[in-house]
Design a protein around this motif. Structure first.
Motif, PDB file in Angstrom:
ATOM      1  N   LEU A   1     -20.625-111.520 -65.198  1.00 25.28           N
ATOM      2  CA  LEU A   1     -21.479-110.565 -65.896  1.00 25.28           C
ATOM      3  C   LEU A   1     -22.905-110.647 -65.359  1.00 25.28           C
ATOM      4  O   LEU A   1     -23.439-111.754 -65.181  1.00 25.28           O
ATOM      5  N   GLN A   2     -23.474-109.502 -65.095  1.00 22.03           N
ATOM      6  CA  GLN A   2     -24.783-109.438 -64.447  1.00 22.03           C
ATOM      7  C   GLN A   2     -25.898-109.928 -65.358  1.00 22.03           C
ATOM      8  O   GLN A   2     -25.974-109.557 -66.530  1.00 22.03           O
ATOM      9  N   ALA A   3     -26.760-110.765 -64.787  1.00 23.56           N
ATOM     10  CA  ALA A   3     -27.949-111.206 -65.520  1.00 23.56           C
ATOM     11  C   ALA A   3     -28.999-110.096 -65.491  1.00 23.56           C
ATOM     12  O   ALA A   3     -29.124-109.369 -64.500  1.00 23.56           O
ATOM     13  N   ASN A   4     -29.746-109.951 -66.608  1.00 24.04           N
ATOM     14  CA  ASN A   4     -30.819-108.950 -66.692  1.00 24.04           C
ATOM     15  C   ASN A   4     -30.332-107.566 -66.257  1.00 24.04           C
ATOM     16  O   ASN A   4     -30.986-106.876 -65.463  1.00 24.04           O
ATOM     17  N   ALA A   5     -29.203-107.175 -66.762  1.00 25.91           N
ATOM     18  CA  ALA A   5     -28.592-105.903 -66.360  1.00 25.91           C
ATOM     19  C   ALA A   5     -29.410-104.712 -66.855  1.00 25.91           C
ATOM     20  O   ALA A   5     -30.072-104.783 -67.894  1.00 25.91           O
ATOM     21  N   PRO A   6     -29.358-103.578 -66.130  1.00 27.72           N
ATOM     22  CA  PRO A   6     -30.000-102.347 -66.604  1.00 27.72           C
ATOM     23  C   PRO A   6     -29.372-101.907 -67.922  1.00 27.72           C
ATOM     24  O   PRO A   6     -28.266-102.329 -68.268  1.00 27.72           O
ATOM     25  N   ALA A   7     -30.085-101.068 -68.639  1.00 29.98           N
ATOM     26  CA  ALA A   7     -29.603-100.608 -69.940  1.00 29.98           C
ATOM     27  C   ALA A   7     -28.231 -99.961 -69.827  1.00 29.98           C
ATOM     28  O   ALA A   7     -27.954 -99.194 -68.892  1.00 29.98           O
ATOM     29  N   ASN A   8     -27.353-100.312 -70.765  1.00 31.73           N
ATOM     30  CA  ASN A   8     -26.023 -99.706 -70.898  1.00 31.73           C
ATOM     31  C   ASN A   8     -25.144 -99.883 -69.655  1.00 31.73           C
ATOM     32  O   ASN A   8     -24.464 -98.955 -69.210  1.00 31.73           O
TER      33      ASN A   8
ATOM     34  N   SER B   1     -15.502-103.271 -67.045  1.00 30.82           N
ATOM     35  CA  SER B   1     -14.131-103.308 -67.535  1.00 30.82           C
ATOM     36  C   SER B   1     -13.554-104.712 -67.352  1.00 30.82           C
ATOM     37  O   SER B   1     -13.695-105.311 -66.272  1.00 30.82           O
ATOM     38  N   ILE B   2     -12.941-105.232 -68.414  1.00 31.10           N
ATOM     39  CA  ILE B   2     -12.343-106.565 -68.365  1.00 31.10           C
ATOM     40  C   ILE B   2     -10.829-106.407 -68.492  1.00 31.10           C
ATOM     41  O   ILE B   2     -10.319-106.029 -69.559  1.00 31.10           O
ATOM     42  N   PRO B   3     -10.048-106.681 -67.422  1.00 31.39           N
ATOM     43  CA  PRO B   3      -8.587-106.496 -67.461  1.00 31.39           C
ATOM     44  C   PRO B   3      -7.931-107.243 -68.620  1.00 31.39           C
ATOM     45  O   PRO B   3      -8.201-108.430 -68.841  1.00 31.39           O
ATOM     46  N   GLY B   4      -7.092-106.525 -69.385  1.00 28.38           N
ATOM     47  CA  GLY B   4      -6.346-107.133 -70.463  1.00 28.38           C
ATOM     48  C   GLY B   4      -7.145-107.383 -71.728  1.00 28.38           C
ATOM     49  O   GLY B   4      -6.576-107.769 -72.761  1.00 28.38           O
ATOM     50  N   ILE B   5      -8.463-107.177 -71.678  1.00 22.74           N
ATOM     51  CA  ILE B   5      -9.311-107.456 -72.848  1.00 22.74           C
ATOM     52  C   ILE B   5      -9.983-106.192 -73.370  1.00 22.74           C
ATOM     53  O   ILE B   5      -9.949-105.893 -74.565  1.00 22.74           O
ATOM     54  N   GLY B   6     -10.613-105.443 -72.488  1.00 19.36           N
ATOM     55  CA  GLY B   6     -11.308-104.229 -72.904  1.00 19.36           C
ATOM     56  C   GLY B   6     -12.517-103.978 -72.032  1.00 19.36           C
ATOM     57  O   GLY B   6     -12.447-104.106 -70.805  1.00 19.36           O
ATOM     58  N   THR B   7     -13.635-103.635 -72.640  1.00 23.09           N
ATOM     59  CA  THR B   7     -14.871-103.393 -71.895  1.00 23.09           C
ATOM     60  C   THR B   7     -16.004-104.182 -72.528  1.00 23.09           C
ATOM     61  O   THR B   7     -15.948-104.559 -73.710  1.00 23.09           O
ATOM     62  N   VAL B   8     -17.028-104.423 -71.737  1.00 23.41           N
ATOM     63  CA  VAL B   8     -18.240-105.064 -72.240  1.00 23.41           C
ATOM     64  C   VAL B   8     -19.426-104.249 -71.760  1.00 23.41           C
ATOM     65  O   VAL B   8     -19.476-103.817 -70.603  1.00 23.41           O
ATOM     66  N   VAL B   9     -20.372-104.004 -72.646  1.00 15.99           N
ATOM     67  CA  VAL B   9     -21.611-103.312 -72.300  1.00 15.99           C
ATOM     68  C   VAL B   9     -22.743-104.316 -72.389  1.00 15.99           C
ATOM     69  O   VAL B   9     -22.918-104.992 -73.414  1.00 15.99           O
ATOM     70  N   LEU B  10     -23.493-104.417 -71.306  1.00 20.12           N
ATOM     71  CA  LEU B  10     -24.644-105.319 -71.252  1.00 20.12           C
ATOM     72  C   LEU B  10     -25.924-104.520 -71.477  1.00 20.12           C
ATOM     73  O   LEU B  10     -26.056-103.397 -70.998  1.00 20.12           O
TER      74      LEU B  10
ATOM     75  N   GLY C   1     -37.092-101.960 -75.914  1.00 18.49           N
ATOM     76  CA  GLY C   1     -36.457-103.256 -76.067  1.00 18.49           C
ATOM     77  C   GLY C   1     -35.585-103.595 -74.884  1.00 18.49           C
ATOM     78  O   GLY C   1     -35.443-102.801 -73.941  1.00 18.49           O
ATOM     79  N   SER C   2     -34.979-104.770 -74.927  1.00 16.71           N
ATOM     80  CA  SER C   2     -34.076-105.188 -73.855  1.00 16.71           C
ATOM     81  C   SER C   2     -33.138-106.260 -74.385  1.00 16.71           C
ATOM     82  O   SER C   2     -33.478-107.003 -75.316  1.00 16.71           O
ATOM     83  N   GLY C   3     -31.953-106.316 -73.800  1.00 17.61           N
ATOM     84  CA  GLY C   3     -30.988-107.354 -74.115  1.00 17.61           C
ATOM     85  C   GLY C   3     -30.537-108.007 -72.828  1.00 17.61           C
ATOM     86  O   GLY C   3     -30.002-107.337 -71.937  1.00 17.61           O
ATOM     87  N   THR C   4     -30.751-109.301 -72.701  1.00 23.89           N
ATOM     88  CA  THR C   4     -30.481-109.971 -71.436  1.00 23.89           C
ATOM     89  C   THR C   4     -29.640-111.228 -71.626  1.00 23.89           C
ATOM     90  O   THR C   4     -29.589-111.805 -72.717  1.00 23.89           O
ATOM     91  N   ILE C   5     -28.988-111.622 -70.542  1.00 23.07           N
ATOM     92  CA  ILE C   5     -28.341-112.925 -70.445  1.00 23.07           C
ATOM     93  C   ILE C   5     -28.767-113.553 -69.136  1.00 23.07           C
ATOM     94  O   ILE C   5     -29.077-112.849 -68.161  1.00 23.07           O
TER      95      ILE C   5
END
Length: 252
Positions: free
Chosen positions: A148-155, A159-168, A128-132
């Motif tokens: 945020l990177q488009a069509n990023a590799p898995a996982n 790091s987002i300052p003051g907010i947390g992290t995001v996994v694409l 599968g894949s998850g993309t933006i």
């Protein structure tokens, strides 16, 4: 001798199972699940349960036109779809929305487009894949925005300052071989309850193909039944005849 035979049979069965068995603990039947958004409560914003959802079985497509709930807002259509086929042991899932806004309150906001998660499973595993198409997290001045990177590799983790992290394109597989894909997964800081925001979720798992039950021709079944009945009656007749013809020993 019998004990040795049974032990040998058990060993042979164990060897065959270890050789022929799948690499994971297979499901007994294929399954799939999809939703577009979900969020834990944080910073005064209400939680959002998985919305909209689709589950296989029975499968199908669920849509929702526009959404304003918790941290999420969009005027576009959210679509979740699942499908499967027990005869082939396959399943599939997808979750899509053209654009989505995410509000982190005074900490910032995110704008995402082209969100699409897919998952396809067979008896041998799942992919599968998850993309933006694009994504930007806007932070309070003077912090620069985070792209945020488009069509990023898995996982791919950011790091987002003051907010947390995001996994694409987050991808994980459980012990049953079920693959879960999240296009975007925000994990907020402990000060924000460590809340999870998931956008574009698709999961699926395959299973051994169902063995078809052969259909018996009615005429063949009728003839076979008659033959069995005749054979049974014949056996009863012979037993009674033999019993009647048995020689009774003479009295001494």
């Amino acid at each position: 001798m019998r004990t040795r035979f049974l032990a040998g049979s058990a060993l042979a069965a164990a060897i065959l199972t270890s050789v022929a068995g799948p690499a994971y603990a297979a499901l007994t039947s294929p399954e799939a699940y999809a939703y577009v958004v979900s969020a834990d409560a944080f910073g005064g914003l209400a939680s959002v349960p998985p919305t909209p959802t689709s589950t296989y079985p029975p499968g199908g497509t669920t849509t929702l036109v526009g959404l304003s709930a918790g941290p999420f807002a969009t005027n576009d259509t959210l679509t979740a779809t699942t499908a499967g086929d027990p005869t082939t042991g396959t399943s599939s899932a997808s979750a899509t929305v053209d654009s989505l806004g995410v509000d982190f309150g005074p900490l910032g906001s995110a704008a995402l487009t082209g969100i699409n998660s897919t998952c396809n499973a067979t008896p041998n595993g799942a992919t599968g894949s998850g993309t933006i198409a694009s994504g930007t997290v806007t932070l309070p001045f003077p912090l620069p925005p985070v792209t945020l990177q488009a069509n990023a590799p898995a996982n791919t983790s950011v790091s987002i300052p003051g907010i947390g992290t995001v996994v694409l394109n987050e991808q994980t597989t459980d012990a049953d071989g079920v693959l879960s894909v999240n296009a975007v997964h925000f994990t907020l800081l402990p000060a924000l309850n460590g809340a999870n925001l998931i956008i574009g979720h698709a999961e699926c798992g395959g299973a051994p193909p169902a063995v078809p039950i052969p259909m018996i021709n009615a005429q063949v079944a009728s003839a076979t039944g008659a033959t069995v009945l005749a054979a049974g009656l014949g056996i009863v007749y012979l037993r009674r005849r033999n019993s009647g013809n048995a020689t009774t020993p003479a009295a001494g």
